[in-house]
Design a protein around this motif. Sequence first.
Motif, PDB file in Angstrom:
ATOM      1  N   ASP A  78     -15.715 -13.109  -2.164  1.00  0.00           N
ATOM      2  CA  ASP A  78     -15.254 -14.106  -1.191  1.00  0.00           C
ATOM      3  C   ASP A  78     -13.722 -14.118  -1.110  1.00  0.00           C
ATOM      4  O   ASP A  78     -13.144 -14.204  -0.018  1.00  0.00           O
ATOM      5  CB  ASP A  78     -15.760 -15.495  -1.570  1.00  0.00           C
ATOM      6  N   ALA A  79     -13.060 -13.999  -2.275  1.00  0.00           N
ATOM      7  CA  ALA A  79     -11.596 -14.076  -2.301  1.00  0.00           C
ATOM      8  C   ALA A  79     -10.960 -12.937  -1.527  1.00  0.00           C
ATOM      9  O   ALA A  79      -9.924 -13.115  -0.883  1.00  0.00           O
ATOM     10  CB  ALA A  79     -11.100 -14.073  -3.749  1.00  0.00           C
ATOM     11  N   TYR A  80     -11.564 -11.769  -1.578  1.00  0.00           N
ATOM     12  CA  TYR A  80     -10.974 -10.594  -0.930  1.00  0.00           C
ATOM     13  C   TYR A  80     -11.720 -10.159   0.326  1.00  0.00           C
ATOM     14  O   TYR A  80     -11.442  -9.098   0.884  1.00  0.00           O
ATOM     15  CB  TYR A  80     -10.918  -9.431  -1.926  1.00  0.00           C
ATOM     16  N   GLY A  81     -12.677 -10.958   0.769  1.00  0.00           N
ATOM     17  CA  GLY A  81     -13.385 -10.660   2.007  1.00  0.00           C
ATOM     18  C   GLY A  81     -14.211  -9.397   1.963  1.00  0.00           C
ATOM     19  O   GLY A  81     -14.341  -8.686   2.965  1.00  0.00           O
ATOM     20  N   LEU A  82     -14.824  -9.107   0.803  1.00  0.00           N
ATOM     21  CA  LEU A  82     -15.570  -7.853   0.654  1.00  0.00           C
ATOM     22  C   LEU A  82     -17.002  -7.954   1.180  1.00  0.00           C
ATOM     23  O   LEU A  82     -17.632  -6.935   1.459  1.00  0.00           O
ATOM     24  CB  LEU A  82     -15.583  -7.425  -0.814  1.00  0.00           C
ATOM     25  N   GLY A  83     -17.533  -9.162   1.279  1.00  0.00           N
ATOM     26  CA  GLY A  83     -18.875  -9.334   1.842  1.00  0.00           C
ATOM     27  C   GLY A  83     -19.975  -8.683   1.030  1.00  0.00           C
ATOM     28  O   GLY A  83     -20.901  -8.081   1.595  1.00  0.00           O
ATOM     29  N   ILE A  84     -19.906  -8.790  -0.299  1.00  0.00           N
ATOM     30  CA  ILE A  84     -20.869  -8.139  -1.185  1.00  0.00           C
ATOM     31  C   ILE A  84     -21.804  -9.172  -1.803  1.00  0.00           C
ATOM     32  O   ILE A  84     -21.354 -10.183  -2.349  1.00  0.00           O
ATOM     33  CB  ILE A  84     -20.144  -7.355  -2.308  1.00  0.00           C
ATOM     34  N   GLU A  85     -23.115  -8.923  -1.721  1.00  0.00           N
ATOM     35  CA  GLU A  85     -24.107  -9.787  -2.358  1.00  0.00           C
ATOM     36  C   GLU A  85     -24.545  -9.148  -3.673  1.00  0.00           C
ATOM     37  O   GLU A  85     -25.000  -8.005  -3.689  1.00  0.00           O
ATOM     38  CB  GLU A  85     -25.324  -9.975  -1.448  1.00  0.00           C
ATOM     39  N   PRO A  86     -24.428  -9.857  -4.790  1.00  0.00           N
ATOM     40  CA  PRO A  86     -24.668  -9.243  -6.098  1.00  0.00           C
ATOM     41  C   PRO A  86     -26.092  -8.767  -6.330  1.00  0.00           C
ATOM     42  O   PRO A  86     -26.313  -7.863  -7.142  1.00  0.00           O
ATOM     43  CB  PRO A  86     -24.289 -10.348  -7.090  1.00  0.00           C
ATOM     44  N   ASP A  87     -27.080  -9.316  -5.624  1.00  0.00           N
ATOM     45  CA  ASP A  87     -28.468  -8.958  -5.906  1.00  0.00           C
ATOM     46  C   ASP A  87     -29.024  -7.880  -4.988  1.00  0.00           C
ATOM     47  O   ASP A  87     -30.201  -7.515  -5.102  1.00  0.00           O
ATOM     48  CB  ASP A  87     -29.350 -10.209  -5.841  1.00  0.00           C
ATOM     49  N   HIS A  88     -28.193  -7.334  -4.097  1.00  0.00           N
ATOM     50  CA  HIS A  88     -28.655  -6.254  -3.233  1.00  0.00           C
ATOM     51  C   HIS A  88     -28.755  -4.950  -4.029  1.00  0.00           C
ATOM     52  O   HIS A  88     -27.908  -4.654  -4.873  1.00  0.00           O
ATOM     53  CB  HIS A  88     -27.701  -6.051  -2.055  1.00  0.00           C
ATOM     54  N   LEU A  89     -29.791  -4.169  -3.723  1.00  0.00           N
ATOM     55  CA  LEU A  89     -29.897  -2.829  -4.311  1.00  0.00           C
ATOM     56  C   LEU A  89     -28.864  -1.907  -3.672  1.00  0.00           C
ATOM     57  O   LEU A  89     -28.684  -1.916  -2.443  1.00  0.00           O
ATOM     58  CB  LEU A  89     -31.290  -2.249  -4.076  1.00  0.00           C
ATOM     59  N   ARG A 136      -5.533  -4.578   3.234  1.00  0.00           N
ATOM     60  CA  ARG A 136      -4.455  -5.498   3.583  1.00  0.00           C
ATOM     61  C   ARG A 136      -4.671  -6.860   2.902  1.00  0.00           C
ATOM     62  O   ARG A 136      -3.711  -7.545   2.543  1.00  0.00           O
ATOM     63  CB  ARG A 136      -4.373  -5.641   5.097  1.00  0.00           C
ATOM     64  N   GLY A 137      -5.951  -7.242   2.725  1.00  0.00           N
ATOM     65  CA  GLY A 137      -6.237  -8.465   1.994  1.00  0.00           C
ATOM     66  C   GLY A 137      -5.838  -8.354   0.532  1.00  0.00           C
ATOM     67  O   GLY A 137      -5.319  -9.315  -0.057  1.00  0.00           O
ATOM     68  N   LYS A 188      -3.407  -6.440  -0.724  1.00  0.00           N
ATOM     69  CA  LYS A 188      -1.949  -6.474  -0.881  1.00  0.00           C
ATOM     70  C   LYS A 188      -1.410  -7.882  -0.601  1.00  0.00           C
ATOM     71  O   LYS A 188      -0.408  -8.289  -1.195  1.00  0.00           O
ATOM     72  CB  LYS A 188      -1.276  -5.431   0.005  1.00  0.00           C
ATOM     73  N   ALA A 189      -2.093  -8.635   0.265  1.00  0.00           N
ATOM     74  CA  ALA A 189      -1.661 -10.009   0.527  1.00  0.00           C
ATOM     75  C   ALA A 189      -1.797 -10.884  -0.714  1.00  0.00           C
ATOM     76  O   ALA A 189      -1.085 -11.882  -0.862  1.00  0.00           O
ATOM     77  CB  ALA A 189      -2.474 -10.603   1.675  1.00  0.00           C
ATOM     78  N   GLU A 190      -2.703 -10.493  -1.619  1.00  0.00           N
ATOM     79  CA  GLU A 190      -2.877 -11.239  -2.871  1.00  0.00           C
ATOM     80  C   GLU A 190      -1.949 -10.718  -3.969  1.00  0.00           C
ATOM     81  O   GLU A 190      -2.074 -11.120  -5.133  1.00  0.00           O
ATOM     82  CB  GLU A 190      -4.330 -11.121  -3.336  1.00  0.00           C
ATOM     83  N   GLY A 191      -1.042  -9.794  -3.616  1.00  0.00           N
ATOM     84  CA  GLY A 191      -0.067  -9.304  -4.580  1.00  0.00           C
ATOM     85  C   GLY A 191      -0.470  -8.069  -5.342  1.00  0.00           C
ATOM     86  O   GLY A 191       0.252  -7.621  -6.243  1.00  0.00           O
ATOM     87  N   LEU A 192      -1.621  -7.473  -4.999  1.00  0.00           N
ATOM     88  CA  LEU A 192      -2.036  -6.246  -5.667  1.00  0.00           C
ATOM     89  C   LEU A 192      -1.277  -5.050  -5.100  1.00  0.00           C
ATOM     90  O   LEU A 192      -0.786  -5.089  -3.959  1.00  0.00           O
ATOM     91  CB  LEU A 192      -3.536  -6.015  -5.519  1.00  0.00           C
ATOM     92  N   ALA A 193      -1.190  -3.985  -5.891  1.00  0.00           N
ATOM     93  CA  ALA A 193      -0.595  -2.730  -5.426  1.00  0.00           C
ATOM     94  C   ALA A 193      -1.715  -1.728  -5.217  1.00  0.00           C
ATOM     95  O   ALA A 193      -2.577  -1.565  -6.087  1.00  0.00           O
ATOM     96  CB  ALA A 193       0.413  -2.202  -6.442  1.00  0.00           C
ATOM     97  N   VAL A 194      -1.721  -1.072  -4.078  1.00  0.00           N
ATOM     98  CA  VAL A 194      -2.741  -0.074  -3.747  1.00  0.00           C
ATOM     99  C   VAL A 194      -2.063   1.293  -3.625  1.00  0.00           C
ATOM    100  O   VAL A 194      -1.095   1.445  -2.872  1.00  0.00           O
ATOM    101  CB  VAL A 194      -3.466  -0.420  -2.431  1.00  0.00           C
ATOM    102  N   ILE A 195      -2.559   2.277  -4.383  1.00  0.00           N
ATOM    103  CA  ILE A 195      -2.091   3.661  -4.266  1.00  0.00           C
ATOM    104  C   ILE A 195      -3.153   4.430  -3.504  1.00  0.00           C
ATOM    105  O   ILE A 195      -4.305   4.522  -3.932  1.00  0.00           O
ATOM    106  CB  ILE A 195      -1.832   4.277  -5.652  1.00  0.00           C
ATOM    107  N   ILE A 244       0.878  -1.174   0.000  1.00  0.00           N
ATOM    108  CA  ILE A 244       0.000   0.000   0.000  1.00  0.00           C
ATOM    109  C   ILE A 244       0.908   1.215   0.000  1.00  0.00           C
ATOM    110  O   ILE A 244       1.677   1.426   0.945  1.00  0.00           O
ATOM    111  CB  ILE A 244      -0.932   0.006   1.225  1.00  0.00           C
ATOM    112  N   HIS A 245       0.857   1.987  -1.075  1.00  0.00           N
ATOM    113  CA  HIS A 245       1.748   3.130  -1.258  1.00  0.00           C
ATOM    114  C   HIS A 245       0.920   4.401  -1.170  1.00  0.00           C
ATOM    115  O   HIS A 245       0.054   4.658  -2.012  1.00  0.00           O
ATOM    116  CB  HIS A 245       2.451   3.049  -2.613  1.00  0.00           C
ATOM    117  N   ALA A 246       1.151   5.199  -0.140  1.00  0.00           N
ATOM    118  CA  ALA A 246       0.395   6.441   0.061  1.00  0.00           C
ATOM    119  C   ALA A 246       1.093   7.606  -0.629  1.00  0.00           C
ATOM    120  O   ALA A 246       2.323   7.672  -0.674  1.00  0.00           O
ATOM    121  CB  ALA A 246       0.243   6.739   1.548  1.00  0.00           C
TER     122      ALA A 246
END
Length: 522
Positions: free
Chosen positions: A138-149, A196-197, A199-206, A47-49
């Motif tokens: 599920d992979a990134y722990g976002l807890g999002i349901e696709p059918d919610h408004l 943090r999840g 970046k643990a998967e190898g992504l870069a966050v600015i 995570i690069h600020a």
Amino acid sequence: MSTPAPAPAAPPAGEAPLAVRLRGIGKRFPGVIANDDVNIDVRRGTIHAIVGENGAGKSTLVKILYGVQAPDSGTIEISGELVSLGSPADAIKQGVGMVFQHFMLADNLTVLENVVLGAEKLHGIGGAARAEIKRISDAYGLGIEPDHLVEDLGVGARQRVEILKVLYRGARVIILDEPTAVLVPQEVDELFHNLRGLKAEGLAVIFISHKLDEVLSVADEITVIRRGTTVRTVDPVGVTARQLAELMVGSELPSPSTEASTVTDKVLLHIAHLSLPSPEGRPLLDDISFDIHKGEVLGIAGVEGNGQAELVESIMGMRKGATGDVVLHGRDLSTTSTRGRREGGIGYIPADRHRHGLLLDAPLWENRVLGHQTREPSASRGLIDKRAARADTQRIIDEYDVRTPGVDTLARALSGGNQQKLIVGREMAGAPILLVAAHPTRGVDVGAQGAIWAHIKKARREGLAVLLISADLDELIGLSDRIEVILRGRLVGSFDPSDVTPQQLGSAMTGAGDDTTSRETA
């Protein structure tokens, strides 16, 4: 193009490979150097600020990286490959995604519909798309349901939908612009857990932010930009917020803490049974009552979308259908126009300076006149007094440290912080007895933030009454004499800023705690 700056020495063995390398980035606009020889390395799995004053060049830089603007000089490498980004579509193809501060979601659509909009070719619009959204969530722990408004989601969940949107499009580099501006502390914790999840998967966050304590808690590296140029990249372990502020603006980190109480017994604003119906059913405002005294700052805390905007606009006379009493200094303004309320002594700092505070393509002196076109020095004998308005605009520029070439500069050319200082100076110039300040320091740097706080404190000492709406709980606690919490259009609790924590306020704002003090509705 100028020759790119030489690359720094190769990193020590074992460090993560580079996701983004910027060398010698330059961008100029008429009369303004936005970026000048910017050099940044962002590594995978970090995570690069990026921090800096308003006008330091952060926004221009990330727009260049996202393909919104083309650099005048310099080079961009993504995953070791030299690239040219002519549009956001080009950036997305290279694996760069951006989550903007103001969410770009359609409330009346589902999560799935929002995510696939514009990306229908990836997985269609049906079962395959739904399955991919679930997989990413599920992979990134976002807890999002696709059918919610989307309209049923809170602010934190909406932000996770925005993150999911860029992941769905294959982003490996994610730019977050002021991501915590509208979040309560618990939601900030959830966001940082999600980052943090990633970046643990190898992504870069600015990560772009003005909140230095948050930057220090979540970033692996911090790059400071000043006046368009990279000053230094530091390890957060070895630096303090105060030191970062000094690198950014050459001064210490300001504090919103107020001095001794200046609250008097004299009521300047009396609000009684203020309500605003909604065609959807539940009222937008439900029987709101409170007083603000001379020399008092009343803070309103609430998760965005719970009635703050409607409260401010009802007090300002901008909402048709509002009922109840609005009494200023003994004068009933309940049926008075917005102009009449302003002439009666209300200064107004709007939440959205671009929509309600400025004419972006008008010069500063014309913006000084806005809302004050019937009063001196903007007007004389019913006509705009251009000479006096220009002179008073120059006074505001000088007193409020608005950094601009002059009064004829277009408002659009100013950085966000300087636009905000101009608005604050304009509203204080009308000698108001009540200041309605909605998010007065949102999106401004620590220097402008400290200046705006100082002006509010000074006016408070001189007897001004202030209604302060802010998503920055430290600001609310530091500036307010009293805090009310608004939830679903009702005032649900009162707090003493001297002994409340951001976490307690956050719980009350979300309805998750019982920390509120019961209040009787007047």
